[in-house]
Scaffold this active site. Structure first.
Site, PDB file in Angstrom:
ATOM      1  CE1 TYR A 166      -4.130   1.849   0.880  1.00  0.00           C
ATOM      2  CE2 TYR A 166      -2.722   3.023   2.427  1.00  0.00           C
ATOM      3  CZ  TYR A 166      -3.917   2.920   1.739  1.00  0.00           C
ATOM      4  OH  TYR A 166      -4.887   3.871   1.914  1.00  0.00           O
ATOM      5  CE  LYS A 170      -3.814   4.810  -1.433  1.00  0.00           C
ATOM      6  NZ  LYS A 170      -4.810   5.098  -2.507  1.00  0.00           N
TER       7      LYS A 170
HETATM    8  P1  NAD Z   1     -13.629   1.649   0.864  1.00  0.00           P
HETATM    9  O1  NAD Z   1     -13.174   0.243   0.927  1.00  0.00           O
HETATM   10  O2  NAD Z   1     -14.816   2.061   1.640  1.00  0.00           O
HETATM   11  O3  NAD Z   1     -13.867   2.083  -0.650  1.00  0.00           O
HETATM   12  C1  NAD Z   1     -13.021   1.675  -1.690  1.00  0.00           C
HETATM   13  C2  NAD Z   1     -13.887   1.232  -2.845  1.00  0.00           C
HETATM   14  O4  NAD Z   1     -13.029   0.836  -3.934  1.00  0.00           O
HETATM   15  C3  NAD Z   1     -14.757   0.004  -2.497  1.00  0.00           C
HETATM   16  O5  NAD Z   1     -16.127   0.291  -2.665  1.00  0.00           O
HETATM   17  C4  NAD Z   1     -14.260  -1.080  -3.453  1.00  0.00           C
HETATM   18  O6  NAD Z   1     -15.303  -1.940  -3.910  1.00  0.00           O
HETATM   19  C5  NAD Z   1     -13.660  -0.254  -4.573  1.00  0.00           C
HETATM   20  N1  NAD Z   1     -12.695  -1.038  -5.353  1.00  0.00           N
HETATM   21  C6  NAD Z   1     -11.726  -1.859  -4.877  1.00  0.00           C
HETATM   22  N2  NAD Z   1     -11.061  -2.455  -5.887  1.00  0.00           N
HETATM   23  C7  NAD Z   1     -11.605  -1.968  -7.032  1.00  0.00           C
HETATM   24  C8  NAD Z   1     -11.336  -2.182  -8.408  1.00  0.00           C
HETATM   25  N3  NAD Z   1     -10.375  -3.032  -8.800  1.00  0.00           N
HETATM   26  N4  NAD Z   1     -12.046  -1.503  -9.335  1.00  0.00           N
HETATM   27  C9  NAD Z   1     -13.042  -0.636  -8.954  1.00  0.00           C
HETATM   28  N5  NAD Z   1     -13.349  -0.422  -7.646  1.00  0.00           N
HETATM   29  C10 NAD Z   1     -12.640  -1.073  -6.699  1.00  0.00           C
HETATM   30  O7  NAD Z   1     -12.354   2.535   1.289  1.00  0.00           O
HETATM   31  P2  NAD Z   1     -12.176   4.111   1.521  1.00  0.00           P
HETATM   32  O8  NAD Z   1     -11.660   4.278   2.898  1.00  0.00           O
HETATM   33  O9  NAD Z   1     -13.354   4.872   1.072  1.00  0.00           O
HETATM   34  O10 NAD Z   1     -10.927   4.375   0.557  1.00  0.00           O
HETATM   35  C11 NAD Z   1     -10.995   5.174  -0.620  1.00  0.00           C
HETATM   36  C12 NAD Z   1      -9.576   5.577  -1.005  1.00  0.00           C
HETATM   37  O11 NAD Z   1      -9.006   6.411   0.006  1.00  0.00           O
HETATM   38  C13 NAD Z   1      -8.616   4.399  -1.180  1.00  0.00           C
HETATM   39  O12 NAD Z   1      -7.758   4.669  -2.272  1.00  0.00           O
HETATM   40  C14 NAD Z   1      -7.839   4.410   0.109  1.00  0.00           C
HETATM   41  O13 NAD Z   1      -6.577   3.816  -0.024  1.00  0.00           O
HETATM   42  C15 NAD Z   1      -7.743   5.882   0.389  1.00  0.00           C
HETATM   43  N6  NAD Z   1      -7.472   6.197   1.786  1.00  0.00           N
HETATM   44  C16 NAD Z   1      -8.433   6.035   2.726  1.00  0.00           C
HETATM   45  C17 NAD Z   1      -8.129   6.371   4.045  1.00  0.00           C
HETATM   46  C18 NAD Z   1      -9.157   6.288   5.121  1.00  0.00           C
HETATM   47  O14 NAD Z   1      -8.874   6.778   6.237  1.00  0.00           O
HETATM   48  N7  NAD Z   1     -10.320   5.728   4.862  1.00  0.00           N
HETATM   49  C19 NAD Z   1      -6.857   6.832   4.402  1.00  0.00           C
HETATM   50  C20 NAD Z   1      -5.915   6.976   3.413  1.00  0.00           C
HETATM   51  C21 NAD Z   1      -6.235   6.681   2.096  1.00  0.00           C
END
Ligand code: NAD
Length: 303
Positions: A166, A170
Site C-alpha cells: 500500500y 501510495k
Molecule cells: P472503501 O473500501 O470504503 O472504498 C473503496 C472502494 O473501492 C470500495 O467500494 C471497493 O469496492 C472499490 N474497489 C476496490 N477495488 C476496485 C477495483 N479493482 N475496481 C473498482 N473499484 C474497486 O475505502 P475508503 O476508505 O473509502 O478508501 C478510498 C480511497 O481512500 C482508497 O484509495 C484508500 O486507499 C484511500 N485512503 C483512505 C483512508 C481512510 O482513512 N479511509 C486513508 C488513506 C487513504
C-alpha cells in the site's frame, strides 16, 4: 464567493460505491455534475465483485434529483480502465474530471508478504491510476481542460507497519501525479493528490470509539475543490482528516557542498547535510527538478 458548481461537467469517480468515493460522488452530483460511479464492489482485500454498491449510489443520487450512471469495471486491468473512461464518453460524450479513489488492502509484514498480495494492491491503486488516467488524460489534453485527483495516504507517505504494498503504491502516486501535472500544464489539465483520512470499512479492526468526528463528508469538499474548474493547484498534495486540511510537500535541506567526497566525509557531516533549518522547497510547477539542478550547480560553481 459564488457556489462552485459542476453543471455540464462529467466526473468519473473510481471506487465510488462506498466510503470516501461515495461521499465525493454525492457531493459533486448535488453540485450539478453528471457522475460515472465506478465500483467493482468486492471485499476490502479486493476479492469478488458486486454490482450493488455502485447501483445503490446511483439510485441515491438520482433519488436526490442528480444525474449518475453506474459502472462496475475493475480499475486493475488496462481494459477495465479504458471501459470506465469509455462509459463517460458513451453516456455523456465527455470527461471533465477524474477522481481515482478505488482501493484495496492486504496487510502483512514484509517478511511474510506474498508477491501476489504485493501486486494485487499495486494493481488497484497505482496501476489502476494509470489505467484510468492514461485514456482520460489524452482526451482532456485534446479538449484543453481537465482535472485529475489521485489518492495517496499518510500511511503511504510516512509509512506504517504491515502495508509495504500500500505504501509503495501510495507513494508511487506522487511521481505519476507530478508528471501528469507537468505534461498537462499547457492544456489546462491539472493533477493533484488527496491524502484522506476517514472512518470507512478500511478502519475495520481498529477501535475508532475515541476518534473525533471523521466521516468521509469532511474530505469531500477538498476533493471537490481539486476537481473543480476553479482549482488553482497542480502537482500538489492536500491532506484532509478529521476536519484538518493541510498541504504536504517535499522539502530538502540546503545541503553541504564539497568538491570531493569520501565515505567518511558523509559519516562526519551528517548533521550539516541534514540541517533542516531553512529548507528548500521546489514546487513541481513550473520546474522543481530544474530548480533543484540549478541550485546544486550554483553551489558547485561557488565552491
Ligand atoms: P472503501 O473500501 O470504503 O472504498 C473503496 C472502494 O473501492 C470500495 O467500494 C471497493 O469496492 C472499490 N474497489 C476496490 N477495488 C476496485 C477495483 N479493482 N475496481 C473498482 N473499484 C474497486 O475505502 P475508503 O476508505 O473509502 O478508501 C478510498 C480511497 O481512500 C482508497 O484509495 C484508500 O486507499 C484511500 N485512503 C483512505 C483512508 C481512510 O482513512 N479511509 C486513508 C488513506 C487513504
Amino acid at each position: 464567493m459564488n457556489e462552485l458548481r459542476f453543471d455540464e461537467r462529467v466526473v468519473v469517480i473510481t471506487g465510488a460505491g462506498r466510503g470516501l468515493g461515495r461521499a465525493y460522488a454525492e457531493l459533486l452530483a448535488a453540485r450539478g455534475a453528471r457522475v460515472v460511479v465506478n465500483d467493482l464492489g468486492g471485499s476490502l482485500q479486493g476479492e469478488g465483485a458486486d454490482a450493488g454498491p455502485a447501483q445503490a449510489v446511483v439510485n441515491a443520487i438520482r433519488g436526490a434529483g442528480g444525474e449518475a450512471v453506474a459502472n462496475t469495471d475493475s480499475v486493475a486491468s488496462e481494459a477495465g480502465g479504458r471501459a470506465i473512461i469509455q462509459a463517460a464518453l458513451d453516456h455523456y460524450g465527455r470527461i471533465d474530471a477524474l477522481i481515482h479513489n478505488a482501493g484495496n488492502v492486504r496487510r502483512a509484514p514484509i517478511k511474510e508478504m506474498s508477491l501476489a498480495d504485493f501486486k494485487a494492491v499495486l494493481d488497484v491503486h497505482l496501476h489502476g491510476a494509470f489505467h484510468v488516467l492514461q485514456p482520460a488524460f489524452a482526451r482532456m489534453c485534446e479538449a484543453g481542460y481537465g482535472r485529475i485527483v489521485l489518492t495517496s495516504s499518510v500511511s503511504g507517505l510516512y509509512g506504517n507497519q504491515g502495508v509495504a504494498n500500500y505504501a509503495a503504491a501510495k507513494t508511487g502516486m506522487i511521481g505519476l501525479c507530478n508528471v501528469a501535472a507537468l505534461e498537462g500544464a499547457a492544456h489546462d489539465v491539472k493533477c493533484n493528490l488527496i491524502a484522506p483520512g476517514a472512518v470507512t470499512r478500511m478502519a475495520e479492526g481498529l477501535d475508532t470509539s475515541a476518534y473525533p468526528p471523521m466521516g468521509p463528508e469532511l474530505v469531500a469538499p477538498v476533493v471537490g475543490y481539486l476537481a473543480h474548474e476553479a482549482c488553482a493547484l497542480s502537482g500538489e498534495i492536500l491532506s484532509s482528516m478529521a476536519g484538518r486540511v493541510s498541504k504536504l510537500y517535499l522539502a530538502e535541506t540546503q545541503g553541504l557542498y564539497q568538491p570531493a567526497w569520501r565515505i567518511e566525509d558523509v559519516a562526519a557531516n551528517l548533521q550539516r547535510i541534514g540541517d533542516q533549518r531553512e529548507p528548500w522547497v521546489f514546487p513541481v510547477l513550473p520546474s522543481g527538478q530544474g530548480d533543484h539542478i540549478r541550485r546544486s550547480f550554483e553551489m558547485a560553481r561557488r565552491g
